[in-house]
Structures are given as structure tokens and as C-alpha cells.
Scaffold this motif. Structure first.
Motif, PDB file in Angstrom:
ATOM      1  N   ALA A  40      91.619 -85.204  20.063  1.00 32.11           N
ATOM      2  CA  ALA A  40      90.738 -86.248  19.527  1.00 32.11           C
ATOM      3  C   ALA A  40      90.295 -85.920  18.106  1.00 32.11           C
ATOM      4  O   ALA A  40      90.219 -86.812  17.249  1.00 32.11           O
ATOM      5  CB  ALA A  40      89.524 -86.423  20.439  1.00 32.11           C
ATOM      6  N   LEU A  41      90.019 -84.659  17.836  1.00 35.98           N
ATOM      7  CA  LEU A  41      89.620 -84.265  16.486  1.00 35.98           C
ATOM      8  C   LEU A  41      90.786 -84.372  15.508  1.00 35.98           C
ATOM      9  O   LEU A  41      90.589 -84.709  14.338  1.00 35.98           O
ATOM     10  CB  LEU A  41      89.038 -82.855  16.495  1.00 35.98           C
ATOM     11  N   ASN A  42      91.993 -84.101  15.982  1.00 37.73           N
ATOM     12  CA  ASN A  42      93.170 -84.313  15.144  1.00 37.73           C
ATOM     13  C   ASN A  42      93.325 -85.789  14.793  1.00 37.73           C
ATOM     14  O   ASN A  42      93.625 -86.146  13.657  1.00 37.73           O
ATOM     15  CB  ASN A  42      94.437 -83.807  15.840  1.00 37.73           C
ATOM     16  N   TYR A  43      93.122 -86.659  15.794  1.00 39.78           N
ATOM     17  CA  TYR A  43      93.155 -88.099  15.534  1.00 39.78           C
ATOM     18  C   TYR A  43      92.090 -88.472  14.503  1.00 39.78           C
ATOM     19  O   TYR A  43      92.359 -89.235  13.571  1.00 39.78           O
ATOM     20  CB  TYR A  43      92.937 -88.910  16.822  1.00 39.78           C
ATOM     21  N   LEU A  44      90.887 -87.940  14.680  1.00 39.83           N
ATOM     22  CA  LEU A  44      89.790 -88.268  13.775  1.00 39.83           C
ATOM     23  C   LEU A  44      90.097 -87.834  12.347  1.00 39.83           C
ATOM     24  O   LEU A  44      89.769 -88.546  11.392  1.00 39.83           O
ATOM     25  CB  LEU A  44      88.489 -87.617  14.270  1.00 39.83           C
ATOM     26  N   LEU A  45      90.735 -86.693  12.182  1.00 44.95           N
ATOM     27  CA  LEU A  45      91.129 -86.231  10.846  1.00 44.95           C
ATOM     28  C   LEU A  45      92.075 -87.235  10.191  1.00 44.95           C
ATOM     29  O   LEU A  45      91.905 -87.615   9.025  1.00 44.95           O
ATOM     30  CB  LEU A  45      91.790 -84.854  10.941  1.00 44.95           C
ATOM     31  N   GLY A  46      93.054 -87.703  10.941  1.00 40.80           N
ATOM     32  CA  GLY A  46      93.976 -88.713  10.415  1.00 40.80           C
ATOM     33  C   GLY A  46      93.289 -90.033  10.131  1.00 40.80           C
ATOM     34  O   GLY A  46      93.576 -90.702   9.132  1.00 40.80           O
ATOM     35  N   ALA A  47      92.340 -90.428  10.980  1.00 38.82           N
ATOM     36  CA  ALA A  47      91.632 -91.687  10.784  1.00 38.82           C
ATOM     37  C   ALA A  47      90.727 -91.639   9.558  1.00 38.82           C
ATOM     38  O   ALA A  47      90.595 -92.630   8.841  1.00 38.82           O
ATOM     39  CB  ALA A  47      90.825 -92.019  12.036  1.00 38.82           C
ATOM     40  N   ARG A  51      97.384 -92.347  -4.132  1.00 38.12           N
ATOM     41  CA  ARG A  51      96.789 -92.378  -2.793  1.00 38.12           C
ATOM     42  C   ARG A  51      97.744 -91.865  -1.726  1.00 38.12           C
ATOM     43  O   ARG A  51      97.327 -91.465  -0.646  1.00 38.12           O
ATOM     44  CB  ARG A  51      96.274 -93.765  -2.473  1.00 38.12           C
ATOM     45  N   LEU A  52      99.052 -91.860  -2.005  1.00 39.63           N
ATOM     46  CA  LEU A  52     100.018 -91.306  -1.048  1.00 39.63           C
ATOM     47  C   LEU A  52      99.826 -89.808  -0.867  1.00 39.63           C
ATOM     48  O   LEU A  52     100.262 -89.244   0.141  1.00 39.63           O
ATOM     49  CB  LEU A  52     101.439 -91.610  -1.502  1.00 39.63           C
ATOM     50  N   ALA A  53      99.173 -89.174  -1.829  1.00 40.54           N
ATOM     51  CA  ALA A  53      98.907 -87.738  -1.715  1.00 40.54           C
ATOM     52  C   ALA A  53      98.023 -87.443  -0.500  1.00 40.54           C
ATOM     53  O   ALA A  53      98.115 -86.350   0.069  1.00 40.54           O
ATOM     54  CB  ALA A  53      98.242 -87.228  -2.987  1.00 40.54           C
ATOM     55  N   ILE A  54      97.201 -88.384  -0.111  1.00 42.57           N
ATOM     56  CA  ILE A  54      96.353 -88.191   1.078  1.00 42.57           C
ATOM     57  C   ILE A  54      97.237 -88.047   2.314  1.00 42.57           C
ATOM     58  O   ILE A  54      97.074 -87.112   3.097  1.00 42.57           O
ATOM     59  CB  ILE A  54      95.370 -89.365   1.245  1.00 42.57           C
ATOM     60  N   PHE A  55      98.161 -88.962   2.490  1.00 46.52           N
ATOM     61  CA  PHE A  55      99.058 -88.905   3.649  1.00 46.52           C
ATOM     62  C   PHE A  55      99.914 -87.650   3.615  1.00 46.52           C
ATOM     63  O   PHE A  55     100.031 -86.935   4.619  1.00 46.52           O
ATOM     64  CB  PHE A  55      99.934 -90.157   3.696  1.00 46.52           C
ATOM     65  N   ILE A  56     100.503 -87.385   2.469  1.00 41.65           N
ATOM     66  CA  ILE A  56     101.360 -86.201   2.337  1.00 41.65           C
ATOM     67  C   ILE A  56     100.561 -84.930   2.594  1.00 41.65           C
ATOM     68  O   ILE A  56     101.008 -84.024   3.297  1.00 41.65           O
ATOM     69  CB  ILE A  56     102.030 -86.182   0.948  1.00 41.65           C
ATOM     70  N   GLY A  57      99.350 -84.867   2.040  1.00 45.64           N
ATOM     71  CA  GLY A  57      98.489 -83.700   2.246  1.00 45.64           C
ATOM     72  C   GLY A  57      98.136 -83.500   3.712  1.00 45.64           C
ATOM     73  O   GLY A  57      98.165 -82.370   4.216  1.00 45.64           O
ATOM     74  N   LEU A  58      97.807 -84.587   4.413  1.00 48.25           N
ATOM     75  CA  LEU A  58      97.480 -84.484   5.842  1.00 48.25           C
ATOM     76  C   LEU A  58      98.663 -83.946   6.644  1.00 48.25           C
ATOM     77  O   LEU A  58      98.497 -83.069   7.495  1.00 48.25           O
ATOM     78  CB  LEU A  58      97.069 -85.848   6.392  1.00 48.25           C
ATOM     79  N   ILE A  59      99.840 -84.466   6.379  1.00 45.33           N
ATOM     80  CA  ILE A  59     101.016 -84.037   7.136  1.00 45.33           C
ATOM     81  C   ILE A  59     101.385 -82.593   6.800  1.00 45.33           C
ATOM     82  O   ILE A  59     101.721 -81.801   7.692  1.00 45.33           O
ATOM     83  CB  ILE A  59     102.200 -84.997   6.889  1.00 45.33           C
ATOM     84  N   VAL A  60     101.301 -82.222   5.532  1.00 46.43           N
ATOM     85  CA  VAL A  60     101.623 -80.839   5.147  1.00 46.43           C
ATOM     86  C   VAL A  60     100.639 -79.867   5.792  1.00 46.43           C
ATOM     87  O   VAL A  60     101.034 -78.832   6.337  1.00 46.43           O
ATOM     88  CB  VAL A  60     101.637 -80.689   3.605  1.00 46.43           C
ATOM     89  N   VAL A  61      99.356 -80.197   5.754  1.00 49.48           N
ATOM     90  CA  VAL A  61      98.346 -79.326   6.381  1.00 49.48           C
ATOM     91  C   VAL A  61      98.598 -79.241   7.887  1.00 49.48           C
ATOM     92  O   VAL A  61      98.494 -78.167   8.480  1.00 49.48           O
ATOM     93  CB  VAL A  61      96.919 -79.830   6.068  1.00 49.48           C
ATOM     94  N   ALA A  62      98.940 -80.365   8.509  1.00 43.03           N
ATOM     95  CA  ALA A  62      99.189 -80.364   9.958  1.00 43.03           C
ATOM     96  C   ALA A  62     100.401 -79.509  10.327  1.00 43.03           C
ATOM     97  O   ALA A  62     100.399 -78.857  11.376  1.00 43.03           O
ATOM     98  CB  ALA A  62      99.388 -81.790  10.450  1.00 43.03           C
ATOM     99  N   SER A  77      97.836 -80.809  15.242  1.00 45.34           N
ATOM    100  CA  SER A  77      98.997 -81.500  15.797  1.00 45.34           C
ATOM    101  C   SER A  77      99.375 -82.651  14.881  1.00 45.34           C
ATOM    102  O   SER A  77      98.515 -83.423  14.449  1.00 45.34           O
ATOM    103  CB  SER A  77      98.671 -82.054  17.184  1.00 45.34           C
ATOM    104  N   ILE A  78     100.641 -82.788  14.613  1.00 41.27           N
ATOM    105  CA  ILE A  78     101.107 -83.804  13.666  1.00 41.27           C
ATOM    106  C   ILE A  78     100.958 -85.214  14.217  1.00 41.27           C
ATOM    107  O   ILE A  78     100.480 -86.107  13.514  1.00 41.27           O
ATOM    108  CB  ILE A  78     102.582 -83.543  13.286  1.00 41.27           C
ATOM    109  N   LEU A  79     101.353 -85.445  15.453  1.00 40.23           N
ATOM    110  CA  LEU A  79     101.359 -86.804  16.002  1.00 40.23           C
ATOM    111  C   LEU A  79      99.973 -87.450  16.035  1.00 40.23           C
ATOM    112  O   LEU A  79      99.833 -88.592  15.578  1.00 40.23           O
ATOM    113  CB  LEU A  79     102.007 -86.816  17.388  1.00 40.23           C
ATOM    114  N   PRO A  80      98.921 -86.781  16.541  1.00 40.31           N
ATOM    115  CA  PRO A  80      97.608 -87.433  16.515  1.00 40.31           C
ATOM    116  C   PRO A  80      97.107 -87.706  15.093  1.00 40.31           C
ATOM    117  O   PRO A  80      96.468 -88.735  14.844  1.00 40.31           O
ATOM    118  CB  PRO A  80      96.686 -86.452  17.234  1.00 40.31           C
ATOM    119  N   ILE A  81      97.417 -86.814  14.168  1.00 36.36           N
ATOM    120  CA  ILE A  81      96.999 -87.035  12.781  1.00 36.36           C
ATOM    121  C   ILE A  81      97.743 -88.234  12.202  1.00 36.36           C
ATOM    122  O   ILE A  81      97.155 -89.096  11.544  1.00 36.36           O
ATOM    123  CB  ILE A  81      97.218 -85.767  11.931  1.00 36.36           C
ATOM    124  N   PHE A  82      99.025 -88.323  12.467  1.00 30.54           N
ATOM    125  CA  PHE A  82      99.816 -89.454  11.983  1.00 30.54           C
ATOM    126  C   PHE A  82      99.318 -90.767  12.583  1.00 30.54           C
ATOM    127  O   PHE A  82      99.142 -91.769  11.877  1.00 30.54           O
ATOM    128  CB  PHE A  82     101.291 -89.238  12.310  1.00 30.54           C
TER     129      PHE A  82
END
Length: 149
Positions: free
Chosen positions: A68-75, A103-114, A121-126
């Protein structure tokens, strides 16, 4: 840029002043289309935050807190992305000719950190990042099914 006014312990935010291109003078209030855009922007942000809360509570109920916290990070990344996109679109035509890709750096940064951090976990963040897309779909469905509201 929006202006913040304090009055009697209440904070009021007004949208930026529009430039009237015909006369070259600043008009005191934005035109109707910009007011409509600001309302759309606020509606989408509020809907995204509400949807984030509902999905977070649901995920907490069915999955471990870590997921749930991984999801929240992505949200949260999704809300920041949506806000940056709205500001970018607002400048389009007046100050810039095309949308920036920053703004794409946000998505890329989240996935790289994950991928690099073992406890994420990558999937909940995505899926959390895609929350703004779900909010857009819900907003479009609402406006199509109930056009007068």
C-alpha cells in the motif's frame, strides 16, 4: 504563477493575470475560458487525490502495508506529475510553443528508485502513478453521462 491573498485568516488563491494580446495591456481578470481551465485543473487534482485515498485504503485492506505504501508513493508522483502537466499546459501558447519533457523525470525517477531499492516494488508504484489516468477517465465519464453538472 498564482497569487495568494490572506484575508481574515482565510487563504484565497487567484489565478495569474492574463495578457490581452489585442491591446498589449494586462486585463484584471482571466477570461472565461481560462476560468474554465482553472476549474478543470482543480477538479482533476481533487478527483486524483480522492481516488488515491480510496485506492490506498482498499489496498491496505487486501494487501500488506508495504504494498500500500508503494502504491501511495506512485500516486503521490502521479499528483505531482498532473500538477506539473497542468502548469505546462497553462503556459502553452503564451510563454512556450510546446510542452516540456521535464515532468517525465518524475516517472523515470520513481521507476529507477523502485528497481534499485530492494524494499520497493515496481508494480504498485507503476499502478499508483497511473492513478491520474483513472481520474481522467472518471472525469470524462462523469462529463459525458451527466453533462449539466
Amino acid at each position: 504563477m498564482s497569487f495568494v491573498t490572506l484575508s481574515n485568516s482565510r487563504v484565497e488563491t487567484t489565478p495569474p493575470v492574463e495578457n490581452n494580446s489585442d491591446s498589449g495591456v494586462l486585463s484584471p481578470e482571466p477570461d472565461a475560458s481560462m476560468q474554465e481551465y482553472y476549474q478543470l485543473q482543480m477538479d482533476l487534482l481533487i478527483l486524483t487525490v480522492i481516488l488515491t485515498g480510496v485506492i490506498f485504503v482498499t489496498v491496505c485492506f487486501f494487501y500488506p502495508l508495504k504494498i500500500a505504501l508503494n502504491y501511495l508513493l506512485g500516486a503521490v508522483g502521479s499528483v505531482v506529475y498532473l500538477r506539473m502537466l497542468a502548469k505546462d499546459v497553462e503556459k502553452l501558447g503564451r510563454q512556450q510553443q510546446r510542452l516540456s519533457k521535464a515532468r517525465l523525470a518524475i516517472f523515470i525517477g520513481l521507476i529507477v528508485v523502485a528497481t534499485q531499492w530492494n524494499s520497493l516494488s515496481i508494480l504498485p508504484i507503476f499502478l499508483g502513478f497511473l492513478t491520474y489516468k483513472a481520474a481522467l477517465i472518471l472525469y470524462v465519464l462523469k462529463s459525458v453521462l451527466m453533462p449539466e453538472s
